[in-house]
Every structure is written in C-alpha cells, then in structure tokens.
Scaffold this motif. Structure first.
Motif, PDB file in Angstrom:
ATOM      1  N   ALA A 195      34.667  -8.277  90.802  1.00  0.00           N
ATOM      2  CA  ALA A 195      36.158  -7.902  91.196  1.00  0.00           C
ATOM      3  C   ALA A 195      35.922  -6.758  92.068  1.00  0.00           C
ATOM      4  O   ALA A 195      37.064  -6.097  92.539  1.00  0.00           O
ATOM      5  CB  ALA A 195      36.939  -7.201  89.880  1.00  0.00           C
ATOM      6  N   SER A 196      35.224  -6.897  93.319  1.00  0.00           N
ATOM      7  CA  SER A 196      34.939  -6.064  94.215  1.00  0.00           C
ATOM      8  C   SER A 196      35.988  -6.487  95.340  1.00  0.00           C
ATOM      9  O   SER A 196      36.564  -5.641  96.385  1.00  0.00           O
ATOM     10  CB  SER A 196      33.758  -5.921  94.712  1.00  0.00           C
ATOM     11  OG  SER A 196      33.205  -7.206  95.303  1.00  0.00           O
ATOM     12  N   GLY A 197      36.310  -7.881  95.362  1.00  0.00           N
ATOM     13  CA  GLY A 197      37.253  -8.355  96.434  1.00  0.00           C
ATOM     14  C   GLY A 197      36.432  -9.401  97.003  1.00  0.00           C
ATOM     15  O   GLY A 197      37.061  -9.862  98.110  1.00  0.00           O
ATOM     16  N   LYS A 198      35.205  -9.707  96.851  1.00  0.00           N
ATOM     17  CA  LYS A 198      34.441 -10.441  97.723  1.00  0.00           C
ATOM     18  C   LYS A 198      35.076 -11.839  97.730  1.00  0.00           C
ATOM     19  O   LYS A 198      35.190 -12.484  98.674  1.00  0.00           O
ATOM     20  CB  LYS A 198      33.098 -10.579  97.513  1.00  0.00           C
ATOM     21  CG  LYS A 198      32.622 -11.132  95.981  1.00  0.00           C
ATOM     22  CD  LYS A 198      31.579 -10.922  95.393  1.00  0.00           C
ATOM     23  CE  LYS A 198      31.359 -11.343  94.079  1.00  0.00           C
ATOM     24  NZ  LYS A 198      32.248 -10.835  92.788  1.00  0.00           N
ATOM     25  N   GLY A 199      35.504 -12.319  96.681  1.00  0.00           N
ATOM     26  CA  GLY A 199      36.007 -13.835  96.822  1.00  0.00           C
ATOM     27  C   GLY A 199      37.248 -13.746  97.594  1.00  0.00           C
ATOM     28  O   GLY A 199      37.383 -14.943  98.368  1.00  0.00           O
ATOM     29  N   THR A 200      38.264 -12.975  97.577  1.00  0.00           N
ATOM     30  CA  THR A 200      39.261 -13.099  98.341  1.00  0.00           C
ATOM     31  C   THR A 200      39.057 -12.840  99.951  1.00  0.00           C
ATOM     32  O   THR A 200      39.584 -13.591 100.733  1.00  0.00           O
ATOM     33  CB  THR A 200      40.334 -11.730  97.974  1.00  0.00           C
ATOM     34  OG1 THR A 200      40.507 -12.058  96.608  1.00  0.00           O
ATOM     35  CG2 THR A 200      41.598 -11.849  98.731  1.00  0.00           C
ATOM     36  N   ARG A 234      40.738  -6.462  87.802  1.00  0.00           N
ATOM     37  CA  ARG A 234      40.468  -7.619  87.131  1.00  0.00           C
ATOM     38  C   ARG A 234      41.546  -7.567  85.730  1.00  0.00           C
ATOM     39  O   ARG A 234      41.799  -8.666  85.648  1.00  0.00           O
ATOM     40  CB  ARG A 234      39.016  -7.249  86.489  1.00  0.00           C
ATOM     41  CG  ARG A 234      38.380  -8.551  85.599  1.00  0.00           C
ATOM     42  CD  ARG A 234      38.787  -9.779  86.373  1.00  0.00           C
ATOM     43  NE  ARG A 234      38.469 -10.043  87.694  1.00  0.00           N
ATOM     44  CZ  ARG A 234      36.964 -10.476  88.283  1.00  0.00           C
ATOM     45  NH1 ARG A 234      36.102 -10.685  87.256  1.00  0.00           N
ATOM     46  NH2 ARG A 234      36.972 -10.865  89.506  1.00  0.00           N
ATOM     47  N   LEU A 244      41.674   0.140 100.219  1.00  0.00           N
ATOM     48  CA  LEU A 244      42.061  -0.993 101.153  1.00  0.00           C
ATOM     49  C   LEU A 244      42.915  -2.129 100.384  1.00  0.00           C
ATOM     50  O   LEU A 244      42.465  -2.635  99.519  1.00  0.00           O
ATOM     51  CB  LEU A 244      41.005  -1.559 101.889  1.00  0.00           C
ATOM     52  CG  LEU A 244      40.010  -0.856 102.674  1.00  0.00           C
ATOM     53  CD1 LEU A 244      38.916  -1.478 103.589  1.00  0.00           C
ATOM     54  CD2 LEU A 244      40.984  -0.084 104.018  1.00  0.00           C
TER      55      LEU A 244
HETATM   56  O1  CDP Z   1      35.751 -12.211  93.983  1.00  0.00           O
HETATM   57  P1  CDP Z   1      35.664 -10.923  93.408  1.00  0.00           P
HETATM   58  O2  CDP Z   1      35.358 -10.953  91.857  1.00  0.00           O
HETATM   59  O3  CDP Z   1      34.783  -9.647  93.716  1.00  0.00           O
HETATM   60  O4  CDP Z   1      36.935 -10.384  93.628  1.00  0.00           O
HETATM   61  P2  CDP Z   1      38.455 -11.098  93.908  1.00  0.00           P
HETATM   62  O5  CDP Z   1      38.772 -12.267  92.919  1.00  0.00           O
HETATM   63  O6  CDP Z   1      38.521 -11.516  95.530  1.00  0.00           O
HETATM   64  O7  CDP Z   1      39.555  -9.858  93.718  1.00  0.00           O
HETATM   65  C1  CDP Z   1      39.791  -9.521  92.469  1.00  0.00           C
HETATM   66  C2  CDP Z   1      41.302  -8.950  92.363  1.00  0.00           C
HETATM   67  O8  CDP Z   1      41.455  -7.952  93.114  1.00  0.00           O
HETATM   68  C3  CDP Z   1      42.061 -10.146  92.927  1.00  0.00           C
HETATM   69  O9  CDP Z   1      43.342 -10.233  91.972  1.00  0.00           O
HETATM   70  C4  CDP Z   1      42.524  -9.681  94.348  1.00  0.00           C
HETATM   71  O10 CDP Z   1      43.850  -9.927  94.763  1.00  0.00           O
HETATM   72  C5  CDP Z   1      42.465  -8.282  94.033  1.00  0.00           C
HETATM   73  N1  CDP Z   1      42.148  -7.464  95.149  1.00  0.00           N
HETATM   74  C6  CDP Z   1      42.949  -6.046  95.660  1.00  0.00           C
HETATM   75  O11 CDP Z   1      43.844  -6.074  95.053  1.00  0.00           O
HETATM   76  N2  CDP Z   1      42.587  -5.788  96.684  1.00  0.00           N
HETATM   77  C7  CDP Z   1      41.721  -6.127  97.425  1.00  0.00           C
HETATM   78  N3  CDP Z   1      41.329  -5.127  98.528  1.00  0.00           N
HETATM   79  C8  CDP Z   1      40.731  -7.115  97.210  1.00  0.00           C
HETATM   80  C9  CDP Z   1      41.160  -7.915  95.918  1.00  0.00           C
END
Ligand code: CDP
Ligand code: CDP
Length: 217
Positions: free
Chosen positions: A14-19, A144, A193
């Motif tokens: 949930a670091s935001g890597k996927g987004t 998350r 961010l």
């Molecule tokens: O892929 P990963 O598990 O690293 O994370 P993600 O699925 O990209 O992001 C997890 C959640 O955090 C999603 O709901 C995104 O919308 C949110 N997010 C956020 O609030 N702020 C960011 N800078 C990046 C992601």
C-alpha cells in the motif's frame, strides 16, 4: 525511442506503487504488469484448495499451474489473500515458476512497467529507471483500510496496521528475493503526497534516468 524503456517500481504494501506504475505506464504508452497479482492468484488458489500458504509443495504446484482466471477474482484484493500471497512468496519454487512470465513481459519490444517487490533487483536488474516507493506504515495502513472499506471489507485501523507490519517483515526478511531498495533505485516517499503529486514526481525521476542514459550514449 532508440531503447526499450523498462521501468521497475518496487515497494512495501500500500505504498502507492501500483497506482504510480499504472499512471507512469499510461504516460509513456507502455504496458503495465502488477506482479503482486500473480502472487495473490497463487495464494488464493492455495486457500481455495484448503491448503496452507506455508506448505512449499502445495504453493509450488499452484504456481506452476497458475489459474489466470483468479486474476479477475473479486477475492484477489481481500486481506486474507494479501496474507496468503506473502505466505506463498517465500518459496523459491513459487518465485521460479512465475519468473519467465515476468522476464518476458519486461523484455518486450519498446519496454514495459512492472511493479512488485523484486523488479529492480531480480526481474529487471538492467531497467532504465527504478523507483522504490515508500510511505510510513501508518499512512499505508490508513490507505489500505480505506481501500478495503470501499470494497465492503470493514477492518479496524490497528488490525490493518498489524497486517501491514507483519507482511513488511516477512517480505523484507525472507531469503528468496527479499524486499529491498536496489542500489540504483530512486526513493519516492509518498507519505505526504497526493496521487497526482506522487505521479509527477515519479515521471520526473524517470525523465532524469532517460536523460542520463542519453548522455552516456
Ligand atoms: O500497489 P500498492 O499496494 O503499493 O498501493 P496502491 O494500490 O497503488 O495504493 C493503495 C491505496 O492508496 C489506493 O487506494 C490509492 O488510491 C491510495 N494512494 C493514495 O492515497 N496516495 C498516494 N500517493 C498513492 C496511493
Ligand atoms: O498491493 P500490496 O503491496 O499490498 O501487495 P502486492 O503487491 O499485491 O503483493 C502481494 C504479496 O506478493 C507481497 O506481500 C509479496 O509477498 C508478494 N510479492 C512478491 O514477493 N514479489 C513481487 N514481485 C510482488 C509481490
């Protein structure tokens, strides 16, 4: 472009890597692979068989006969599947079974963006640009928790934070392809961010790498 633009995006849960990976891929018109989804599919297959993620033989068999329809399964993003994914991901045989698919994706003409835990270290060590995306455990747990809630899975903050910490420790502490920032990866802390700002920063970091590569010729 005169080279294949391969972008490796790694980081903890949930670091935001996927987004970020998805947005960067769109920016450059590149295909994107969420490699965590592969481990999730293996974990889910093991759970559905009534097996234990910690059992190497069961997990390996599920990885070798990967059921791709599980990538579309609603349970892929459940908390239980996250836990099972991290459980199966410790087995070298599971990682080996998923290796060729990821390598081939990274090697396609034009390039690709992949996100996961070991993209910059194992899957695409020669990537043009490597990003290591992080955020504090509390910020990641809050994200998350909100994500799970929006899908109808209501969990307390403390419960999600404990899950995140446990998975971080297992992913970083395992012998096979542990979660670690590659020596040549750029660190991107998204704690403070918003998504748009994080994506802008990621694109700027990739542009730096492309520029450095052009200078080297
Ligand atoms: O892929 P990963 O598990 O690293 O994370 P993600 O699925 O990209 O992001 C997890 C959640 O955090 C999603 O709901 C995104 O919308 C949110 N997010 C956020 O609030 N702020 C960011 N800078 C990046 C992601
Ligand atoms: O989105 P989130 O960061 O919560 O998890 P994910 O990226 O979907 O990955 C789920 C689990 O798969 C991780 O906790 C890792 O144990 C494993 N994984 C891995 O070992 N190597 C990868 N390249 C991607 C995921």
């Amino acid at each position: 472009r005169s080279f294949n633009l391969v972008i490796a995006v790694d980081g903890p849960a949930a670091s935001g890597k996927g987004t970020i990976a998805k947005a960067v891929a769109r920016h450059y018109g590149l295909p994107h692979m969420d490699t965590g989804a592969l481990y999730r599919a293996v974990g889910l297959a093991v759970l559905r068989r009534g097996g234990q993620p910690g059992d190497a033989a069961t997990a390996e068999a599920a990885a070798r006969a990967l059921d791709l329809s599980l990538l579309e399964d609603r349970a892929l993003r459940d908390a239980a599947t996250s836990e099972a994914a991290s459980g199966v991901a410790v087995h070298p045989g599971v990682r080996q079974a998923l290796f060729d698919l990821q390598r081939a994706f990274a090697a396609q003409p034009g390039g690709a963006v992949l996100d996961g835990r070991d993209i910059g270290t194992i899957i695409a060590p020669d990537a043009t640009a490597k990003l290591f995306v992080t955020a504090s455990p509390e910020v990641r747990a809050a994200r998350r928790q909100a994500e799970l809630a929006s899908r109808g899975e209501v969990r307390s903050f403390d419960e999600v934070l404990a899950d995140v910490r446990k998975r971080d420790a297992r992913d970083a502490g395992r012998d096979a392809a542990p979660l670690v920032q590659a020596g040549d990866a750029a660190l991107l802390d998204t704690s403070d961010l918003a998504i748009d700002a994080a994506v802008q920063r990621a694109v700027a970091l990739v542009e730096n790498r492309i520029g450095a590569m052009r200078e080297r010729g």
